[in-house]
Design a protein around this motif. Structure first.
Motif, PDB file in Angstrom:
ATOM      1  N   TRP A  22       0.826  -1.094   0.151  1.00 48.65           N
ATOM      2  CA  TRP A  22       0.195   0.046  -0.041  1.00 48.65           C
ATOM      3  C   TRP A  22       0.860   1.267   0.032  1.00 48.65           C
ATOM      4  O   TRP A  22       0.679   2.108  -0.774  1.00 48.65           O
ATOM      5  CB  TRP A  22      -0.949  -0.074   1.373  1.00 48.65           C
TER       6      TRP A  22
ATOM      7  N   ASP B   6       2.309   1.556  -3.532  1.00 48.37           N
ATOM      8  CA  ASP B   6       1.256   2.324  -4.327  1.00 48.37           C
ATOM      9  C   ASP B   6       0.781   3.508  -4.155  1.00 48.37           C
ATOM     10  O   ASP B   6       0.523   4.437  -5.128  1.00 48.37           O
ATOM     11  CB  ASP B   6       0.222   1.209  -4.576  1.00 48.37           C
ATOM     12  N   HIS B   7       0.501   3.942  -2.854  1.00 50.04           N
ATOM     13  CA  HIS B   7      -0.268   5.045  -2.493  1.00 50.04           C
ATOM     14  C   HIS B   7       0.508   6.082  -1.662  1.00 50.04           C
ATOM     15  O   HIS B   7      -0.078   7.139  -1.360  1.00 50.04           O
ATOM     16  CB  HIS B   7      -1.519   4.391  -1.683  1.00 50.04           C
TER      17      HIS B   7
ATOM     18  N   LEU C 181      -4.540  13.832  -1.161  1.00 51.24           N
ATOM     19  CA  LEU C 181      -4.014  12.529  -1.212  1.00 51.24           C
ATOM     20  C   LEU C 181      -4.556  11.746  -0.118  1.00 51.24           C
ATOM     21  O   LEU C 181      -4.980  10.573  -0.200  1.00 51.24           O
ATOM     22  CB  LEU C 181      -2.584  12.350  -1.023  1.00 51.24           C
TER      23      LEU C 181
ATOM     24  N   ASN D  52      -6.975   8.452  -0.020  1.00 50.02           N
ATOM     25  CA  ASN D  52      -6.484   7.153   0.474  1.00 50.02           C
ATOM     26  C   ASN D  52      -7.588   6.523   1.770  1.00 50.02           C
ATOM     27  O   ASN D  52      -7.845   5.552   1.814  1.00 50.02           O
ATOM     28  CB  ASN D  52      -5.263   7.450   1.138  1.00 50.02           C
TER      29      ASN D  52
ATOM     30  N   TRP E 106      -7.210  -2.008  -5.073  1.00 48.29           N
ATOM     31  CA  TRP E 106      -7.171  -0.631  -4.629  1.00 48.29           C
ATOM     32  C   TRP E 106      -6.106  -0.020  -5.704  1.00 48.29           C
ATOM     33  O   TRP E 106      -4.768  -0.215  -5.332  1.00 48.29           O
ATOM     34  CB  TRP E 106      -6.693  -0.338  -3.286  1.00 48.29           C
ATOM     35  N   GLN E 107      -6.402   0.707  -6.917  1.00 45.57           N
ATOM     36  CA  GLN E 107      -5.679   1.143  -7.674  1.00 45.57           C
ATOM     37  C   GLN E 107      -5.224   2.542  -7.550  1.00 45.57           C
ATOM     38  O   GLN E 107      -6.205   3.365  -6.891  1.00 45.57           O
ATOM     39  CB  GLN E 107      -6.104   1.242  -9.106  1.00 45.57           C
ATOM     40  N   PRO E 108      -4.008   3.063  -7.525  1.00 44.46           N
ATOM     41  CA  PRO E 108      -3.624   4.564  -7.146  1.00 44.46           C
ATOM     42  C   PRO E 108      -3.819   5.396  -8.218  1.00 44.46           C
ATOM     43  O   PRO E 108      -4.117   5.140  -9.591  1.00 44.46           O
ATOM     44  CB  PRO E 108      -2.121   4.420  -6.968  1.00 44.46           C
TER      45      PRO E 108
ATOM     46  N   SER F  58      -1.772   7.218  -9.689  1.00 39.26           N
ATOM     47  CA  SER F  58      -0.859   7.062 -10.875  1.00 39.26           C
ATOM     48  C   SER F  58      -1.001   5.948 -12.031  1.00 39.26           C
ATOM     49  O   SER F  58      -0.134   6.180 -12.860  1.00 39.26           O
ATOM     50  CB  SER F  58       0.384   6.924 -10.108  1.00 39.26           C
TER      51      SER F  58
ATOM     52  N   ASP G 233      -9.061   9.754  -8.655  1.00 37.78           N
ATOM     53  CA  ASP G 233      -8.089   9.779  -7.879  1.00 37.78           C
ATOM     54  C   ASP G 233      -7.870   8.485  -7.138  1.00 37.78           C
ATOM     55  O   ASP G 233      -7.052   8.249  -6.077  1.00 37.78           O
ATOM     56  CB  ASP G 233      -8.744  10.726  -6.448  1.00 37.78           C
ATOM     57  N   GLY G 234      -8.227   7.514  -7.840  1.00 35.96           N
ATOM     58  CA  GLY G 234      -8.136   5.950  -7.537  1.00 35.96           C
ATOM     59  C   GLY G 234      -9.394   4.921  -8.121  1.00 35.96           C
ATOM     60  O   GLY G 234     -10.356   5.723  -8.538  1.00 35.96           O
TER      61      GLY G 234
ATOM     62  N   PRO H 165       2.127   8.800  -6.113  1.00 35.76           N
ATOM     63  CA  PRO H 165       0.515   9.278  -5.983  1.00 35.76           C
ATOM     64  C   PRO H 165       0.282   9.977  -4.872  1.00 35.76           C
ATOM     65  O   PRO H 165       1.017   9.797  -3.799  1.00 35.76           O
ATOM     66  CB  PRO H 165       0.166   7.595  -5.914  1.00 35.76           C
TER      67      PRO H 165
END
Length: 312
Positions: free
Chosen positions: A28, A31-32, A121, A125, A146-148, A150, A179-180, A312
């Motif tokens: 996490w 990625d985030h 951000l 999240n 859970w995709q960021p 970016s 945003d995700g 991200p």
């Protein structure tokens, strides 16, 4: 004289101490970017004290690092956790990415601590953290993905085989930059979604312009995932729905507010989503309409978080 044994390799020492929960946390953070102590505790641990003890151990092992931004009115915020260099080494080894730059952790930490939109951000999240926390205490529910943000920055990321070739050249100005994104599952039903986290600082026409980009995505492809707008207040939500009523959208748009969720004390999985154009009332996340069932597994993949790629 006896020869001295070589010092243990720090990465091997870390990997010998790592747990499945640690792996999830390090992934996490990779990625985030950043999570607070409270976010980590809510999503992964049975108590704040337990989380703090484990984070201290991971800090000692140099898997994670932390900082505390100062409050404008004095004092400081809770600890914010990021990956330390060995954390990058571990994640790269786990994902088969090859070794990261030796100054990867330092450069990304500098980027995050100086980032003016850090609250945005963390707020984005938080939506996924709340879903993970909900799933941690309820059987049959899971945050599957859970995709960021970016993952959606490069041109062509939305292209699917057989889609409109123009999607390969449309950059971020032509198609959405959510945003995700995620996949939420309850008792066998899964719903993927895009997230737009709104702090109220942008004009409403900026939000409607974002919706127009999702319209373009839907028109050029088979993407039909619900788009979730998490808004700060009921007033802003009402105003957005008035605009949507004047310009009906083919995209599936659902909204909720921080005010509502705070008042009710509920997670994003619960019936807090107002579907644009619907008079039925608020729905659970898993009950939002979704017709893109042949593409559950087709997600853009974020590239390595390198020094020339915005974290991200």
């Amino acid at each position: 004289m006896r020869s001295r044994l070589p010092a243990p390799d720090p990465l091997l020492r870390l990997q010998a101490s790592i747990t499945a929960r640690d792996d999830r946390l390090l992934g996490w953070l990779y990625d985030h970017g950043v999570l607070t102590t409270d976010q980590i505790a809510a999503a992964l641990f049975p108590s704040l004290d337990f989380a703090q003890r484990r984070l201290l151990r991971l800090s000692t092992l140099r898997a994670v690092d932390r900082f505390r931004p100062n409050r404008p009115d004095g004092g400081s915020y809770p600890y914010h956790y990021v990956l330390d260099q060995l954390g990058y080494d571990h994640v790269h080894a786990q994902r088969g990415l090859g070794p990261p730059r030796r100054d990867q952790a330092r450069r990304r930490k500098q980027s995050l601590t100086a980032r003016p939109d850090l609250p945005h951000l963390l707020g984005g999240n938080q939506i996924f953290i709340d879903l993970a926390a909900h799933a941690r205490t309820r059987t049959g529910t899971v945050l599957d993905r859970w995709q960021p943000a970016s993952a959606f920055h490069d041109p062509g990321v939305f292209y699917r085989h057989g889609g409109n070739p123009q999607m390969m050249v449309h950059g971020p100005t032509g198609l959405p930059r959510p945003d995700g994104a995620g996949v939420w599952t309850e008792h066998g039903r899964s719903v993927p979604f895009f997230l737009e986290y709104d702090t109220g600082s942008e004009r409403l026409d900026i939000l409607t312009a974002k919706i127009a980009k999702y319209e373009r995505l839907y028109a050029m492809s088979t993407w039909a995932w619900p788009v979730l707008f998490h808004l700060p207040s009921a007033r802003r939500e009402t105003n957005l729905h008035r605009r949507l009523a004047a310009f009906p959208s083919e995209a599936v748009i659902a909204t909720t507010t921080a005010e509502l969720r705070t008042t009710l004390g509920v997670s994003p999985a619960e019936p807090v989503w107002h579907l644009a154009g619907s008079t039925i009332g608020r729905r659970r996340l898993v009950d939002l309409p979704y017709t893109d069932t042949h593409h559950d597994t087709q997600f853009p993949t974020p590239g390595p978080a390198g020094p020339n790629r915005r974290a991200p």
